[in-house]
Design a protein around this motif. Structure first.
Motif, mmCIF file in Angstrom:
data_model
loop_
_atom_site.group_PDB
_atom_site.id
_atom_site.type_symbol
_atom_site.label_atom_id
_atom_site.label_comp_id
_atom_site.label_asym_id
_atom_site.label_seq_id
_atom_site.Cartn_x
_atom_site.Cartn_y
_atom_site.Cartn_z
ATOM 1 N N GLY A 1 0.810 -1.215 0.000
ATOM 2 C CA GLY A 1 0.000 0.000 0.000
ATOM 3 C C GLY A 1 0.842 1.263 0.000
ATOM 4 N N THR A 2 1.918 1.267 0.775
ATOM 5 C CA THR A 2 2.773 2.456 0.844
ATOM 6 C C THR A 2 3.466 2.715 -0.488
ATOM 7 O OG1 THR A 2 3.148 2.113 3.214
ATOM 8 C CG2 THR A 2 4.704 3.527 2.042
ATOM 9 N N ILE A 3 3.991 1.677 -1.113
ATOM 10 C CA ILE A 3 4.680 1.847 -2.396
ATOM 11 C C ILE A 3 3.726 2.392 -3.458
ATOM 12 C CG2 ILE A 3 5.790 0.620 -4.307
ATOM 13 C CD1 ILE A 3 7.031 -1.242 -2.245
ATOM 14 N N MET B 1 -5.355 4.982 -0.119
ATOM 15 C CA MET B 1 -4.506 4.927 -1.298
ATOM 16 C C MET B 1 -3.901 6.291 -1.646
ATOM 17 S SD MET B 1 -2.973 3.333 -3.590
ATOM 18 C CE MET B 1 -3.605 1.753 -3.069
ATOM 19 N N MET B 2 -4.703 7.341 -1.556
ATOM 20 C CA MET B 2 -4.163 8.671 -1.846
ATOM 21 C C MET B 2 -4.824 9.689 -0.941
ATOM 22 S SD MET B 2 -3.755 10.714 -5.471
ATOM 23 C CE MET B 2 -5.483 11.144 -5.612
ATOM 24 N N ASN B 3 -4.009 10.611 -0.438
ATOM 25 C CA ASN B 3 -4.481 11.638 0.481
ATOM 26 C C ASN B 3 -4.216 13.003 -0.130
ATOM 27 O OD1 ASN B 3 -4.018 13.649 2.776
ATOM 28 N ND2 ASN B 3 -4.970 11.933 3.856
ATOM 29 N N ALA B 4 -5.247 13.840 -0.209
ATOM 30 C CA ALA B 4 -5.101 15.150 -0.844
ATOM 31 C C ALA B 4 -4.085 16.022 -0.110
ATOM 32 C CB ALA B 4 -6.458 15.851 -0.908
ATOM 33 N N PHE B 5 -4.026 15.894 1.195
ATOM 34 C CA PHE B 5 -3.052 16.668 1.971
ATOM 35 C C PHE B 5 -1.625 16.301 1.567
ATOM 36 C CE2 PHE B 5 -0.289 16.906 5.767
ATOM 37 C CZ PHE B 5 -0.325 18.282 5.977
ATOM 38 N N LEU C 1 15.707 14.056 -6.172
ATOM 39 C CA LEU C 1 15.870 15.306 -5.436
ATOM 40 C C LEU C 1 14.803 15.498 -4.363
ATOM 41 C CD1 LEU C 1 16.692 17.719 -8.413
ATOM 42 C CD2 LEU C 1 18.291 16.752 -6.749
ATOM 43 N N SER C 2 13.902 14.532 -4.225
ATOM 44 C CA SER C 2 12.751 14.703 -3.327
ATOM 45 C C SER C 2 12.704 13.636 -2.245
ATOM 46 C CB SER C 2 11.451 14.682 -4.147
ATOM 47 O OG SER C 2 11.495 15.623 -5.199
ATOM 48 N N VAL C 3 13.867 13.150 -1.853
ATOM 49 C CA VAL C 3 13.916 12.103 -0.828
ATOM 50 C C VAL C 3 13.248 12.538 0.478
ATOM 51 C CG1 VAL C 3 15.441 10.688 0.604
ATOM 52 C CG2 VAL C 3 15.950 11.000 -1.822
ATOM 53 N N PRO C 4 13.458 13.771 0.986
ATOM 54 C CA PRO C 4 12.815 14.157 2.255
ATOM 55 C C PRO C 4 11.292 14.068 2.216
ATOM 56 C CG PRO C 4 14.582 15.675 1.733
ATOM 57 C CD PRO C 4 14.389 14.817 0.521
ATOM 58 N N ILE C 5 10.673 14.619 1.166
ATOM 59 C CA ILE C 5 9.208 14.615 1.131
ATOM 60 C C ILE C 5 8.663 13.226 0.837
ATOM 61 C CG2 ILE C 5 8.969 15.186 -1.319
ATOM 62 C CD1 ILE C 5 6.867 16.536 1.625
ATOM 63 N N VAL C 6 9.379 12.444 0.020
ATOM 64 C CA VAL C 6 8.940 11.073 -0.249
ATOM 65 C C VAL C 6 9.006 10.245 1.032
ATOM 66 C CG1 VAL C 6 9.497 8.950 -1.494
ATOM 67 C CG2 VAL C 6 9.546 11.139 -2.696
ATOM 68 N N ALA C 7 10.087 10.420 1.800
ATOM 69 C CA ALA C 7 10.200 9.712 3.072
ATOM 70 C C ALA C 7 9.115 10.161 4.052
ATOM 71 C CB ALA C 7 11.581 9.940 3.683
ATOM 72 N N THR C 8 8.771 11.445 4.002
ATOM 73 C CA THR C 8 7.744 11.974 4.908
ATOM 74 C C THR C 8 6.383 11.357 4.632
ATOM 75 O OG1 THR C 8 8.910 14.079 5.149
ATOM 76 C CG2 THR C 8 6.561 14.068 5.657
ATOM 77 N N ILE C 9 5.933 11.448 3.382
ATOM 78 C CA ILE C 9 4.611 10.897 3.077
ATOM 79 C C ILE C 9 4.632 9.372 3.150
ATOM 80 C CG2 ILE C 9 4.024 12.877 1.654
ATOM 81 C CD1 ILE C 9 4.406 11.021 -0.803
ATOM 82 N N GLY C 10 5.796 8.776 2.865
ATOM 83 C CA GLY C 10 5.899 7.320 2.991
ATOM 84 C C GLY C 10 5.718 6.882 4.424
ATOM 85 N N LEU C 11 6.333 7.602 5.358
ATOM 86 C CA LEU C 11 6.194 7.263 6.770
ATOM 87 C C LEU C 11 4.764 7.455 7.246
ATOM 88 C CD1 LEU C 11 7.469 6.491 9.478
ATOM 89 C CD2 LEU C 11 7.984 8.912 9.840
ATOM 90 N N MET C 12 4.142 8.588 6.875
ATOM 91 C CA MET C 12 2.766 8.838 7.302
ATOM 92 C C MET C 12 1.805 7.805 6.721
ATOM 93 S SD MET C 12 2.347 13.000 7.401
ATOM 94 C CE MET C 12 2.638 13.253 5.650
ATOM 95 N N THR C 13 2.030 7.439 5.469
ATOM 96 C CA THR C 13 1.170 6.444 4.829
ATOM 97 C C THR C 13 1.376 5.067 5.453
ATOM 98 O OG1 THR C 13 1.288 7.677 2.751
ATOM 99 C CG2 THR C 13 0.522 5.407 2.629
ATOM 100 N N ALA C 14 2.626 4.711 5.729
ATOM 101 C CA ALA C 14 2.912 3.413 6.339
ATOM 102 C C ALA C 14 2.279 3.305 7.719
ATOM 103 C CB ALA C 14 4.424 3.202 6.428
#
Length: 297
Positions: free
Chosen positions: A83-85, A149-153, A192-205
């Motif tokens: 789901g996170t991926i 699956m997807m969050n508008a925020f 170039l977007s590792v910080p934000i990808v990690a952020t939303i990945g953590l919240m989604t996980a």
């Protein structure tokens, strides 16, 4: 004099933050102590930081029930990872499209994205859509697709990050070199977007790991129990304390021995442990991603 004042305020700030950190950790400490408290003593006296009698019977029960609980953990891990991926790929892809100037109907897509944050069709309408149109009931996809699956925020966070932290000159250079949008997204924007990808990945996980409502709504038949996550098992125990007594023949414990109170704390400890262990590795990305992604366009 000014240097001394700054040093004093720094010490005060560190003391305050240390106290707040301790206060944040106290509930987790109480949770763990409660899980190793004797069930009879906890039932009679309630949970305490200093119980007079300890017991690991709750964890012994978990080990004895590992066939059920272990399968639930396996389903939780599968649901969370898959789901996170998928969610990160969809969210970042949509955000990149919204961040691309000149995209046809970009304003309309932005409006529709924000609209979903304010209004919803409701649980009943969503249920009929997922069950009647997509037929996810009593399948693994029921734990992945609906609601999470997807969050508008998250889309807005990522879009703002792309627009404020990814240099437009790099994207233009890639276009001049003949790269299409998918290649730019994959080879330029995401690295170039590792910080934000990690952020939303953590919240989604975390959302997937803690979710139990999808299972409550969409896993209704007996074969749907094969996809129960650990939160569903824990919720079943919380809903009916008799769950433990009904399975005492499997656990090998008599009804009087079953840790009906403390076992819920023990399962909660094991349930949140992976998140607690993973969070420190994502913390620096989490703070940076929220800070940069929250910048107004």
């Amino acid at each position: 004099m000014k240097h001394t004042d700054n040093k004093t305020w720094k010490v005060v700030a560190e003391i305050v933050m240390a106290l707040l950190s301790i206060l944040a950790l106290l509930p987790f400490l109480l949770l763990f102590i409660s899980s190793i408290t004797d069930n009879t003593w906890a039932t009679a006296n309630g949970f305490s930081f200093f119980p007079k009698k300890l017991s690991i019977l709750a964890y012994q029960y978990i080990i004895n029930q590992w066939t059920t609980i272990g399968h639930a953990y396996l389903m939780t891990i599968i649901t969370t990872v898959v789901g996170t991926i998928i969610s990160v790929l969809i969210t970042t892809g949509f955000a990149y499209a919204l961040a691309t100037k000149g995209l046809p109907f970009r304003g309309l897509l932005n409006f529709l994205c924000i609209f979903t944050m304010l209004f919803s069709g409701g649980i009943v309408a969503s249920y009929y859509c997922w069950v009647s149109l997509f037929h996810v009931r009593d399948t693994l996809w029921a734990m992945i697709f609906p609601n999470l699956m997807m969050n508008a925020f998250n889309v807005i966070l990522v879009k703002n990050y792309f627009m404020n932290s990814v240099p437009p000159s790099l994207i233009e250079a890639a276009r001049i070199d003949g790269a299409n949008e998918f290649k730019i997204y994959r080879s330029v924007v995401l690295p170039l977007s590792v910080p934000i990808v990690a952020t939303i990945g953590l919240m989604t996980a975390i959302a997937y790991w803690n979710d139990w409502t999808n299972g409550l709504y969409y896993l209704t038949a007996r074969n749907g129990r094969n996809y129960y996550t650990i939160q569903m098992v824990l919720n079943s125990i919380n809903d009916s304390i008799q769950f433990l007594n009904q399975n005492s023949d499997i656990s090998g414990l008599s009804g009087a021995q079953l840790p009906t109170t403390t076992v819920r704390m023990a399962i909660a400890v094991v349930g949140i442990l992976p998140i607690i262990l993973a969070y420190p590795f994502f913390q620096k990305y989490f703070v940076k991603g929220i800070t940069l992604g929250g910048v107004k366009e």
